[in-house]
Write a protein that holds these residues in place. Structure first.
Motif, PDB file in Angstrom:
ATOM      1  N   HIS A  66       6.076   6.251  10.074  1.00 11.83           N
ATOM      2  CA  HIS A  66       7.134   5.621   9.274  1.00 11.83           C
ATOM      3  C   HIS A  66       7.579   6.614   8.199  1.00 11.83           C
ATOM      4  O   HIS A  66       7.371   6.398   6.997  1.00 11.83           O
ATOM      5  CB  HIS A  66       6.628   4.320   8.648  1.00 11.83           C
ATOM      6  CG  HIS A  66       6.349   3.221   9.637  1.00 11.83           C
ATOM      7  ND1 HIS A  66       5.519   3.369  10.724  1.00 11.83           N
ATOM      8  CD2 HIS A  66       6.813   1.950   9.706  1.00 11.83           C
ATOM      9  CE1 HIS A  66       5.480   2.231  11.414  1.00 11.83           C
ATOM     10  NE2 HIS A  66       6.254   1.361  10.817  1.00 11.83           N
ATOM     11  N   SER A  99       0.629   8.926   0.935  1.00  8.47           N
ATOM     12  CA  SER A  99       1.420  10.112   1.260  1.00  8.47           C
ATOM     13  C   SER A  99       0.503  11.311   1.265  1.00  8.47           C
ATOM     14  O   SER A  99      -0.571  11.285   0.676  1.00  8.47           O
ATOM     15  CB  SER A  99       2.570  10.317   0.273  1.00  8.47           C
ATOM     16  OG  SER A  99       2.153  11.057  -0.844  1.00  8.47           O
ATOM     17  N   TYR A 147       0.836  -1.198   0.000  1.00  5.88           N
ATOM     18  CA  TYR A 147       0.000   0.000   0.000  1.00  5.88           C
ATOM     19  C   TYR A 147       0.872   1.249   0.000  1.00  5.88           C
ATOM     20  O   TYR A 147       1.991   1.234   0.505  1.00  5.88           O
ATOM     21  CB  TYR A 147      -0.999  -0.006   1.171  1.00  5.88           C
ATOM     22  CG  TYR A 147      -0.485   0.542   2.490  1.00  5.88           C
ATOM     23  CD1 TYR A 147       0.015  -0.314   3.475  1.00  5.88           C
ATOM     24  CD2 TYR A 147      -0.521   1.910   2.764  1.00  5.88           C
ATOM     25  CE1 TYR A 147       0.464   0.188   4.682  1.00  5.88           C
ATOM     26  CE2 TYR A 147      -0.081   2.414   3.972  1.00  5.88           C
ATOM     27  CZ  TYR A 147       0.420   1.550   4.928  1.00  5.88           C
ATOM     28  OH  TYR A 147       0.871   2.043   6.125  1.00  5.88           O
ATOM     29  N   TYR A 170       7.219  16.916   5.079  1.00  7.54           N
ATOM     30  CA  TYR A 170       6.463  16.171   6.084  1.00  7.54           C
ATOM     31  C   TYR A 170       7.373  16.069   7.293  1.00  7.54           C
ATOM     32  O   TYR A 170       8.599  16.128   7.164  1.00  7.54           O
ATOM     33  CB  TYR A 170       6.190  14.779   5.522  1.00  7.54           C
ATOM     34  CG  TYR A 170       5.347  13.853   6.367  1.00  7.54           C
ATOM     35  CD1 TYR A 170       3.961  13.939   6.353  1.00  7.54           C
ATOM     36  CD2 TYR A 170       5.938  12.848   7.138  1.00  7.54           C
ATOM     37  CE1 TYR A 170       3.191  13.058   7.077  1.00  7.54           C
ATOM     38  CE2 TYR A 170       5.167  11.958   7.873  1.00  7.54           C
ATOM     39  CZ  TYR A 170       3.785  12.080   7.842  1.00  7.54           C
ATOM     40  OH  TYR A 170       3.020  11.197   8.560  1.00  7.54           O
TER      41      TYR A 170
HETATM   42  N1  LIG Z   1       7.690  12.025   4.017  1.00  5.67           N
HETATM   43  C1  LIG Z   1       6.514  11.396   4.222  1.00  5.67           C
HETATM   44  N2  LIG Z   1       6.491  10.262   4.927  1.00  5.67           N
HETATM   45  C2  LIG Z   1       5.332   9.596   5.146  1.00  5.67           C
HETATM   46  C3  LIG Z   1       4.106  10.112   4.660  1.00  5.67           C
HETATM   47  C4  LIG Z   1       4.149  11.315   3.899  1.00  5.67           C
HETATM   48  O1  LIG Z   1       3.137  11.829   3.411  1.00  5.67           O
HETATM   49  N3  LIG Z   1       5.370  11.932   3.706  1.00  5.67           N
HETATM   50  N4  LIG Z   1       2.926   9.421   4.912  1.00  5.67           N
HETATM   51  C5  LIG Z   1       2.928   8.525   6.061  1.00  5.67           C
HETATM   52  C6  LIG Z   1       1.758   7.661   6.138  1.00  5.67           C
HETATM   53  S1  LIG Z   1       0.304   8.391   6.648  1.00  5.67           S
HETATM   54  C7  LIG Z   1       1.827   6.299   5.959  1.00  5.67           C
HETATM   55  S2  LIG Z   1       0.505   5.287   6.277  1.00  5.67           S
HETATM   56  C8  LIG Z   1       3.080   5.662   5.482  1.00  5.67           C
HETATM   57  C9  LIG Z   1       2.824   4.848   4.238  1.00  5.67           C
HETATM   58  O2  LIG Z   1       4.016   4.252   3.787  1.00  5.67           O
HETATM   59  P1  LIG Z   1       4.003   3.415   2.441  1.00  5.67           P
HETATM   60  O3  LIG Z   1       3.484   4.321   1.372  1.00  5.67           O
HETATM   61  O4  LIG Z   1       5.414   2.983   2.198  1.00  5.67           O
HETATM   62  O5  LIG Z   1       3.086   2.247   2.670  1.00  5.67           O
HETATM   63  O6  LIG Z   1       4.088   6.620   5.189  1.00  5.67           O
HETATM   64  C10 LIG Z   1       4.183   7.662   6.134  1.00  5.67           C
HETATM   65  N5  LIG Z   1       5.358   8.434   5.848  1.00  5.67           N
END
Ligand SMILES: Nc1nc2c(c(=O)[nH]1)N[C@H]1C(S)=C(S)[C@@H](COP(=O)(O)O)O[C@H]1N2
Ligand SMILES: [Mo]
Length: 548
Positions: free
Chosen positions: A405, A269, A266, A360
């Motif tokens: 993460h 971002s 999945y 982020y």
């Molecule tokens: N730099 C960054 N890290 C991020 C995000 C983001 O928008 N920007 N989204 C987060 C969210 S909400 C989730 S659920 C996970 C999803 O990681 P994946 O796309 O590798 O599954 O990344 C996280 N890390």
């Protein structure tokens, strides 16, 4: 007493000037917006819609956010982008109209009748450029011309200038094209504007009705899919915890593969359009803040450090019960503790903040950051971390929702205050501990089964870093439970595949199937339904099958 007006062309009325100017601004603005989005996706340019969208979600009341998320689900991000883009085009349009109205008061009649020139386009574009850099970007918290953004003010400045140039070049040709196509003719125009008003009114009504219908549909289907579970006799904790009954599972269609292939993992971002693309040659990771010894690493230096590999499943905090935002992979990376200890955090440090190339950010408590399974991951399922999963480096923090993460990390800062990250500023949980969940993968919700046949009910259960000791299936909304067989998990940090053979009843009708899990400490999955915001969803996944 000859009237000079007879020999010179008649300038258009103020109203016509404004309307045509708006049209020209809209057309040129569409092209300009397209250019801006392309530069954002491929050349480190700034995206105003991205910035404005982030500001809107930050300012939006939590209840409205929750409502829209429930109403629009996965589509919410796309609608936000479209709305902000429409708003941006409206600004372009109105600025075009207003500019020409102002010009009209200042200029002599013969020049007026010719419409705007390239010079007008340039002046208006320059004004819009200043407005974007000095007003819009600072209001979104990006600073003057985006100084506070990862891409830096230089990239913001030139990319806005390039988009502005597109606007400047197109504005006067668009005006001429529009006035030539007859919109200037008074009668016709009156008719058009009447028709336009009618269309607009109908559009608004249709939109409103559509929105209501969508909401009603969601409400009804959700209502139909969430029959209430019997809570009588519910115990939230079993002492001692059950001993897992591991066994082998019969392969069945639709059951999740235990390791999710990278191209099926999945992806979530915050970015409305483009995720960052990091050049490993110029990328640096800095570790600073409340530490004795700040330092930076190159990609090669990071890759040369001792690595650890672990299977870990992830889940997004916005995943509904039974939802798709959950996957499992084998990760390799450097323990964060190794990097932090080398920098030597000062006494009093409480949190570690991660800043990313897409601006982020999120934070962890220092104790969590120092756990041996908290990694800076550089490889996923045996290959270099893919771009969309955070290349060159992302955080892995077992037991905590995917939100933390962080992907595309560029800077790690040790701090002595309670930092609130991107989603925390928008109301989501900072502890973000994964809530146990169980998903029924097969049979599919709403599918038809043959009366009397043998089938399998199977799925995944996940509790972050607490493991799964038992999965139960109920055919009577929780009054009685049957124990499923578990596949021994690949690690303590992953989901568990489960399966239960089921003889389909011989009586035709519709049947509900519910599943729940118990963790290795004996905690029973929370049966109370809760939406994802703010702490993650809870409740039991329930599906309906039709026996015929
Ligand atoms: N730099 C960054 N890290 C991020 C995000 C983001 O928008 N920007 N989204 C987060 C969210 S909400 C989730 S659920 C996970 C999803 O990681 P994946 O796309 O590798 O599954 O990344 C996280 N890390
Ligand atoms: Mo997420």
């Amino acid at each position: 007493m000859a009237a000079p007006e007879i020999s010179s062309p008649t300038p258009p009325s103020a109203r016509a000037t404004f309307v045509t100017g708006c049209g020209a601004g809209l057309l040129a603005g569409l092209a300009s917006s397209g250019c801006m989005l392309l530069l954002n996706a491929f050349a480190h340019g700034v995206s105003l819609p991205e910035q404005v969208g982030a500001t809107i979600t930050a300012l939006m009341p939590l209840s409205l956010f929750q409502f829209l998320q429930q109403l629009l689900g996965d589509e919410a991000k796309r609608y936000l982008l479209i709305c902000v883009l429409l708003g941006q085009c409206l600004v372009f349009a109105v600025s075009g109209g207003l500019y020409l109205l102002v010009r009209r008061r200042w200029q002599v009649r013969p020049r007026l009748a010719q419409g705007p020139h390239l010079g007008d386009g340039l002046v208006l574009a320059a004004l819009l450029w200043l407005f974007a850099g000095l007003v819009v970007l600072p209001l979104t918290g990006a600073g003057l011309f985006g100084v506070a953004l990862s891409i830096g003010w230089l990239n913001s400045m030139w990319s806005l200038a390039a988009s502005g140039l597109v606007f400047a070049l197109l504005f006067s040709p668009a005006y001429r094209w529009l006035s030539a196509s007859g919109i200037r003719e008074e009668l016709h125009r009156a008719e058009v504007s009447e028709r336009r008003q009618m269309l607009l009114r109908r559009g608004l009504i249709l939109g409103g009705v559509g929105l209501l219908a969508a909401f009603a549909f969601r409400f009804i289907t959700q209502g139909a899919h969430a029959p209430s579970i019997t809570l009588r006799g519910f115990k939230s904790r079993l002492v001692p915890p059950p001993r897992p009954n591991y066994g082998s599972l019969v392969p069945v269609p639709h059951l999740s593969s235990e390791i999710t292939p990278n191209d099926q993992y999945y992806v979530v971002s915050k970015n409305l359009l483009a995720d960052p693309v990091v050049n490993p040659a110029s990328w640096r990771l800095s570790i600073s803040g409340q530490v004795e010894q700040p330092y930076t690493l190159t990609y090669a230096e990071l890759m040369a450090l001792p690595m650890r590999s672990q299977y870990e499943s992830m889940m997004c905090i916005s995943n509904e019960v039974g939802g798709p935002y959950m996957s499992n992979a084998l990760w390799e990376g450097v323990p964060l503790a190794d990097l932090l200890q080398r920098a030597r955090p000062q006494p009093g440090a409480t949190k570690v903040v991660f800043y990313c190339a897409d601006d982020y950010s999120d934070s962890l408590h220092l104790a969590k950051a120092l756990e041996p399974t908290t990694l800076l991951a550089v490889r996923m399922n045996g290959v270099t971390l893919p771009e969309r999963h955070g290349f060159p480096v992302r955080l892995l923090v077992p037991g905590i929702y995917g939100m933390k993460h962080a992907k595309w990390i560029t800077r790690i800062e040790v701090v002595n205050y309670d930092y609130q990250g991107y989603w925390q500023q928008r109301g989501w949980s900072d502890e973000a501990q994964i809530r146990m969940t169980t998903r029924i993968d097969t049979p599919l919700d709403g599918s038809r089964l043959q009366a009397g046949s043998l089938t399998y009910i199977a799925g995944v259960a996940f509790s972050g870093d607490r493991g799964i000791s038992e999965v139960d299936v109920s055919f009577d909304l929780g009054q009685s439970w049957q124990r499923a067989t578990l596949k021994r998990p690949l690690s303590k940090l992953t989901w568990v595949l489960w399966e239960l053979p089921w003889r389909v009843p011989t009586r035709a009708g519709s049947y509900t199937i519910t599943a729940r899990a118990i963790d290795l400490q004996g905690n029973v999955q929370d049966p109370h339904p809760a939406p994802p915001l703010p702490d993650g969803a809870s409740g039991y996944h329930t599906i309906t099958v039709i026996v015929s």
